[in-house]
Design a protein around this motif. Structure first.
Motif, PDB file in Angstrom:
ATOM      1  N   UNK A  14      74.543  23.433  54.692  1.00 49.24           N
ATOM      2  CA  UNK A  14      74.115  23.541  56.100  1.00 49.24           C
ATOM      3  C   UNK A  14      72.903  24.447  56.315  1.00 49.24           C
ATOM      4  N   UNK A  70      61.198  17.124  61.347  1.00 51.85           N
ATOM      5  CA  UNK A  70      62.291  18.045  61.649  1.00 51.85           C
ATOM      6  C   UNK A  70      63.333  17.997  60.532  1.00 51.85           C
ATOM      7  N   UNK A  95      64.699  21.116  58.308  1.00 46.09           N
ATOM      8  CA  UNK A  95      66.107  21.441  58.115  1.00 46.09           C
ATOM      9  C   UNK A  95      66.444  21.432  56.626  1.00 46.09           C
ATOM     10  N   UNK A 145      72.839  18.610  55.705  1.00 47.87           N
ATOM     11  CA  UNK A 145      73.577  19.413  56.667  1.00 47.87           C
ATOM     12  C   UNK A 145      75.062  19.452  56.331  1.00 47.87           C
ATOM     13  N   UNK A 146      75.553  18.379  55.693  1.00 48.39           N
ATOM     14  CA  UNK A 146      76.973  18.338  55.392  1.00 48.39           C
ATOM     15  C   UNK A 146      77.310  19.251  54.218  1.00 48.39           C
ATOM     16  N   UNK A 162      68.919  14.064  55.698  1.00 49.96           N
ATOM     17  CA  UNK A 162      69.224  15.101  56.688  1.00 49.96           C
ATOM     18  C   UNK A 162      70.726  15.288  56.834  1.00 49.96           C
ATOM     19  N   UNK A 163      71.447  14.171  56.972  1.00 50.82           N
ATOM     20  CA  UNK A 163      72.888  14.266  57.177  1.00 50.82           C
ATOM     21  C   UNK A 163      73.566  14.849  55.938  1.00 50.82           C
ATOM     22  N   UNK A 199      60.656  13.315  63.992  1.00 52.97           N
ATOM     23  CA  UNK A 199      62.047  13.478  63.573  1.00 52.97           C
ATOM     24  C   UNK A 199      62.120  13.705  62.063  1.00 52.97           C
ATOM     25  N   UNK A 247      66.818  10.238  57.464  1.00 53.31           N
ATOM     26  CA  UNK A 247      68.011  10.612  58.232  1.00 53.31           C
ATOM     27  C   UNK A 247      69.209  10.816  57.316  1.00 53.31           C
ATOM     28  N   UNK A 248      69.327   9.937  56.297  1.00 58.95           N
ATOM     29  CA  UNK A 248      70.468  10.080  55.392  1.00 58.95           C
ATOM     30  C   UNK A 248      70.374  11.410  54.645  1.00 58.95           C
ATOM     31  N   UNK A 256      65.267   5.046  57.235  1.00 64.22           N
ATOM     32  CA  UNK A 256      66.656   5.488  57.216  1.00 64.22           C
ATOM     33  C   UNK A 256      66.861   6.653  56.253  1.00 64.22           C
TER      34      UNK A 256
END
Lengths: 305, 408
Positions: free
Chosen positions: A292, A237, A241, A288-289, A284-285, A234, A281-282, A278
């Motif tokens: 993108x 990935x 991204x 993307x926000x 990543x978010x 993950x 993931x943070x 964490x």
């Protein structure tokens, strides 16, 4: 400062590994727009093949006399094994679904990931398997900064694999076919490129890189576990991204950033060590926000993202 | 033997060889320096036998050996369909409900236990169905809402002594809030990105539960959660009082979850056939077109997340009350995948399909307890296989209207 440099080197090592795994994601996504969930499991299978082969070679005494040769053999065989595995996965779970809904392929990938993970558990057991150690002791000291032989190995290997991959993609025929297929599947098929073969090759190359990363993670941490593929998968990935999915340079940069952030956060933020998973993931978010398409990504239309 | 079937058999043989090549190193290379070519054979032979049987059946089918069966089966199915559509809906549901209510009277503890699990997953599956099946948003972190619900009740019960019935709506509210928090930044994304971000959020919540020792007691979990209680009227010495009773017996717990499941089924059914449900379906079919037609897609997507989370939260609160113990172990990614598999296996958007999916994935493995180890392996394989042969699920939802490409 020394402490920072030390963490920097650690981050670089980890980031290199993530970059290797991320390349597999980004290449596959670039060509068929699929999150290949099973990629993390192939990474784990690579680590397992590494430990199996290294223990086998060690029992024949090869690791004591020619440790680097032994490691090389294990690396090449494991990469080859994972390439075959990835082609099998592609053939069984993805190729028949080409052209059906995205959700169907994604779920098929998810199923394959669970299947492979449990297959690994059934054949190799639930417990950690230890890597044979001892042949990568030592290292270099710059002042107070210690770079272990292991880290040097990982960095050299990562760099050379990345250079090799770049040569393959930008200098060879199959690389050209891959780039053409990624750009326009229908058109490249019309000019005579066998897209099924190109896709299978892409899976194989990505899997071989992931297998190398699996062995290096196993050597670095000293052991492998059947479910070791999920979280790094993950994160890789996320790295792909972050760098702009479909873009190889982006995947490398993304991998380095994720690895670096993880190590530095663990070192400098209170409780950072406990929450280190964490941060990927943070990032990543956030990416993307606000961005993108990632750092190196081009603008893609809605149908692709 | 025709040319095509010969090709199939050659391919099958190649696949078997391939499988052996993949299997052998994992089983046959021993750390003590021996190479063992036989260790992989027992596994290989089993797969080969099952594969060959399937291949033989497949070949016979293509040769038309089962044609004599085809006619009768088809007519039986048509008759069943006709009877089904002619019977009023309540005539089907009433006996089923009666059966469900009578269930604890004719079954033992073990069977009740399994059924309680199935009903929890029915709630979860139907909740996720709102997000995935109706609104078409792929959510891989759904179990996080279940976790939020479970921890809400656990903490409220331990620290404030609040009763289960008060915590049930609270859990729903907290889960809905979590749904909005997750939904708000992510819903601009579409498709795969959304899937991966929701997965990330699910993991974040699990890691927080695992590490926030002072609040959640970390990996050790929270013990001593109270069971749901009810007040029973009682007459003692001529005065009428209420006696507080904890529903610890499994039979009574079963009725609570049955109530929850029935509530969820009715709610999801009503949502499906409301204006909101229509808007969700429009978004699922074509988001851009829905937006152009005046559907406030962002609001409806957020609503879908919140509604889905509500049912997850309810199921979570019940789970905490039933186990009287919660720990982060119960809220892993695999659980999310399990719930998603139910929705997909049963047929996205179809309520009976999802109930069937929950039954299949929770109750069936109980029958094969001896093969416990292979459970997840089979689950993963089945998920892939299902996508290959029946991507729409066991009981596909009836689509409202027709799409242009379906009209022949």
């Amino acid at each position: 400062m020394d402490y920072f440099l030390q963490q920097f080197v650690n981050g670089l090592t980890l980031g290199g590994v993530y970059a290797l795994v991320a390349l597999g994601y980004t290449m596959v996504y670039g060509i068929i727009q699929l999150i290949n969930f099973a990629h993390g499991e192939i990474f784990a299978a690579g680590g397992y093949m590494g430990v199996i082969l290294l223990s086998y070679l060690a029992s024949h005494g090869l690791m004591e006399t020619h440790p680097w040769l032994g490691l090389g053999i294990a690396l090449v065989l494991s990469m080859g094994y994972c390439a075959i595995l990835a082609i099998a996965v592609e053939r069984i779970a993805y190729r028949p679904l080409r052209g059906s809904s995205r959700l169907a392929v994604l779920l098929s990938a998810l199923g394959m990931s669970i299947f492979l993970q449990n297959g690994l558990m059934l054949t190799q057991g639930v417990y950690d398997k230890a890597y044979p150690t001892g042949f990568t002791q030592g290292g270099i000291d710059f002042g107070n900064v210690h770079i272990s032989l292991m880290q040097i190995l990982i960095l050299t290997l990562t760099t050379s694999l990345l250079i090799g991959l770049n040569l393959l993609v930008f200098k060879t025929r199959i690389g050209k076919a891959m780039r053409a297929t990624a750009q326009d599947k229908v058109m490249s098929a019309l000019v005579g490129i066998n897209s099924n073969r190109v896709i299978a090759t892409t899976f194989a190359i990505g899997a071989a890189l992931a297998a190398a990363a699996g062995i290096m993670v196993g050597l670095y941490y000293g052991s492998v576990r059947y479910d070791m593929g999920f979280v790094p998968g993950i994160k890789a990935f996320a790295a792909a991204v972050l760098g702009g999915i479909g873009n190889m340079t982006g995947a490398m940069i993304g991998g380095l950033i994720i690895g670096m952030v993880e190590i530095l956060a663990a070192a400098y933020i209170p409780y950072g060590g406990e929450y280190k998973d964490v941060f990927a993931f943070i990032i990543l978010i956030l990416v993307l926000y606000f961005m993108p398409t990632g750092i190196m990504g081009e603008n893609v239309d809605d149908t692709r993202v | 033997m025709t040319h095509a079937s010969k090709k199939h058999w050659i391919f099958f043989g190649l696949a078997l060889v391939w499988f052996y090549v993949l299997l052998w190193p994992l089983l046959g290379i021993k750390a003590d320096g021996t190479l063992d070519f036989t260790a992989a054979f027992p596994v290989w032979i089993r797969v080969a036998v099952v594969g060959t049987i399937c291949m033989v059946l497949f070949t016979l089918k293509t040769m038309g050996a089962f044609r004599f069966l085809h006619g009768p089966i088809e007519s039986v199915r048509e008759n069943l369909n006709a009877t089904y559509s002619r019977t009023p809906k309540w005539m089907i549901f009433l006996p089923l409900l009666a059966l469900a209510i009578a269930y604890p009277f004719y079954t033992g503890r073990y069977a009740q236990d399994v059924m309680v699990n199935v009903l929890i997953y029915v709630c979860l599956g139907l909740g996720l169905n709102i997000v995935v099946g109706l609104a078409g948003l792929l959510d891989l972190g759904y179990i996080a809402f279940y976790g939020v619900g479970a921890y809400t009740y656990a903490l409220m019960s331990i620290h404030y002594g609040l009763s289960f019935w008060l915590c049930l709506p609270l859990a729903a509210i907290f889960a809905a809030m979590a749904g909005c928090i997750i939904g708000y930044p992510t819903l601009r994304m579409r498709g795969d990105y959304l899937a991966i971000v929701t997965l990330g959020f699910g993991e974040i919540i699990r890691i927080i539960l695992n590490n926030w020792m002072s609040l959640t007691n970390g990996p050790n979990g929270i013990l001593g959660i109270k069971a749901p209680g009810i007040y029973l009227p009682e007459i003692v010495d001529g005065s009428f009082t209420f006696e507080h009773l904890y529903m610890k017996k499994l039979g009574m717990v079963y009725y609570i979850v049955l109530g929850l499941a029935v509530f969820t089924i009715i709610a999801v059914h009503r949502l499906n056939f409301s204006r909101v449900g229509r808007a969700w379906e429009a978004i699922r079919e074509d988001e851009t077109a829905a937006e152009l037609m005046g559907v406030d897609t962002f609001r409806f997507k957020l609503l879908a997340y919140a509604m889905g989370a509500v049912f997850g939260g309810l199921a979570g609160a019940f789970f905490a009350a039933r186990m009287r113990f919660v720990s982060p172990e119960s809220f892993t990614f695999l659980e999310s995948a399990l719930v998603l598999a139910m929705v997909v296996l049963g047929g996205m958007g179809s309520i009976p399909g999802i109930i069937l999916g929950a039954l299949a994935l929770i109750a069936l493995p109980e029958l094969f307890r001896d093969f416990e180890l292979y459970r997840m392996l089979a689950f993963g394989g089945a998920m892939t296989l299902m996508m290959l042969i029946r991507p729409a699920g066991l009981i596909p939802a009836k689509r409202m209207g027709k799409r242009s490409e379906e009209e022949e």
